[in-house]
Design an enzyme around this catalytic site. Structure first.
Site, PDB file in Angstrom:
ATOM      1  CE1 TYR A 155      -3.752   2.467   1.071  1.00 30.45           C
ATOM      2  CE2 TYR A 155      -1.947   3.508   2.268  1.00 30.45           C
ATOM      3  CZ  TYR A 155      -3.223   3.558   1.744  1.00 30.45           C
ATOM      4  OH  TYR A 155      -3.971   4.700   1.887  1.00 30.45           O
ATOM      5  CD  GLU A 199      -5.965   4.589  -0.958  1.00 29.42           C
ATOM      6  OE1 GLU A 199      -6.118   4.845   0.238  1.00 29.42           O
ATOM      7  OE2 GLU A 199      -6.881   4.136  -1.671  1.00 29.42           O
TER       8      GLU A 199
END
Ligand code: GDP
Ligand code: MN
Length: 374
Positions: free
Chosen positions: A96, A182
């Site tokens: 992530y 993101e």
């Protein structure tokens, strides 16, 4: 403005951030379909994987079936109008990686985790130690050692590659005035790092600086959503009220002053609708659309405009265009002044619409018309 995954990935590609090869597919244009592939719903909400909006297809037949089924879905209330069909990635690890603004440290903040994939929220809740947070000091910028610390934390060995990747993400974040970039998952493949997902949100206040970007992204979003597309209501604030005088203003202060005047003159506003500081014919058009959609029974519409940054010719153009598309039978009271006032008045007059100079006279007339007066 939130971007669709395919739009975010177009920005990634342009910035040199590696993304899978892919094509956008819609119900009417399925040419881009191929297999083996990952077929992914294009909606602005997340959690598509869990909701069945991401399907891996081995054959063209599977891909076609996946396309049919995903295009008939609604994800979190949003009908799926497009798919991104991408080459399948061979995933060795899912990370992530995100950069956003942090209210606490008041700086940009990188977040990285080796526990990427579908459920970063639950990682954050149950095992926050698995997420590294690195504020970026605005004076020092993004320093080498912080990027190295991230690579170490993730256990990614090719430091040079990781450094290049993160710097490109940072550059994109800054150049496109993003408030969020993101990548979940950022995957490790045998060919290195690959952004498998993209969630990008651009600061709406950057519109004047990034005019072209906003136009491109918005027109793509409109084309997708079809004719009844919700236009960019980004700058419009709308609050329904109980009265019968429709109200549109081009600023909150003007709007509140006018609410008071309506009340003083014995009327009641049907709404509070202000367009925000920077406006255009489209925003004016959308404001009228919004008021009439929510309050079809208003007895008069009062439009109070003061031209500062926004231009009265553009406001008049929006009004005239709206009325051309949707003739209305109630009296319209438009007060305009300031930047490009004469041009705006000319447009109104040519369309046979009255304009007011004086605010009190305008409010008094709107109230009187709403009460059934001539
Ligand atoms: P989200 O659920 O809306 O965040 O959608 P993502 O694009 O992140 O996809 C969800 C999950 O699908 C990812 O975490 C991956 O595990 C999986 N996935 C997506 N694309 C591929 C792919 O090309 N190959 C494989 N093996 N898995 C994929
Ligand atoms: Mn994702």
């Amino acid at each position: 403005m939130k971007l669709y995954e395919f739009q975010g990935k177009a920005l990634f590609r342009e910035a040199g951030i590696p993304v899978p090869k892919g094509a956008v597919v819609t119900a009417s244009n399925r040419e881009g379909l191929f297999a083996p592939s990952a077929v992914k719903a294009q909606v602005l909400s997340g959690g598509r994987g869990k909701a069945g909006g991401v399907v891996l297809a081995d054959t063209l037949d599977d891909a076609a079936k996946a396309a049919d089924s995903i295009l008939s879905m609604e994800l979190k209330g949003e009908p799926v109008k497009a798919l991104l069909v991408e080459e399948k990635a061979n995933i060795m690890a899912e990370y992530y990686l995100a950069v956003t603004f942090d209210g606490e440290s008041r700086t940009p903040l990188f977040m990285a985790s080796a526990a990427g994939g579908m459920d970063i929220e639950s990682v954050a809740e149950h095992t926050p130690e698995k997420i590294m947070k690195l504020p970026v000091d605005p004076l020092w910028g993004l320093t080498d050692y912080k990027i190295r610390a991230m690579a170490d934390f993730l256990g990614y060995e090719d430091r040079r590659e990781f450094d290049g990747f993160v710097r490109k993400v940072w550059k994109l974040f800054r150049e496109k005035d993003a408030v969020l970039v993101e990548i979940n998952p950022l995957v490790v493949t045998d060919k290195g790092l690959l952004a498998l997902d993209a969630k990008v949100e651009i600061d709406d206040d950057a519109k004047p600086r990034l005019k072209q970007l906003f136009e491109t992204m918005l027109s793509e979003q409109r084309a997708l959503a079809g004719a009844e597309a919700e236009a960019d209501h980004g700058t419009i604030t709308y609050v329904p009220l109980d009265g019968s005088v429709g109200l549109i203003s081009d600023g909150a202060g003007t709007g509140m002053l006018t609410l008071d005047l309506i009340r003083d003159m014995g009327g009641d506003a049907a709404d509070f609708c202000e367009m925000g500081g920077l406006t255009s014919p489209e925003v004016m058009y959308d404001a009228m659309k919004q008021v009439f959609a929510d309050k079809p029974d208003i007895k008069s519409l009062l439009v109070v405009l003061i031209g500062g940054f926004n231009r009265m010719d553009e406001m008049a153009e929006g009004i005239v265009r709206y009325l051309g598309d949707h003739p209305v039978s109630i009296p319209l009271v438009v007060r305009l002044c300031g930047t490009m006032e004469e041009e705006g008045k000319t447009i109104m007059k040519e369309a046979g619409l009255p304009v007011y100079d004086d605010l009190r006279t305008a409010v008094a007339d709107a109230v009187r018309f709403a009460a059934g007066g001539e």
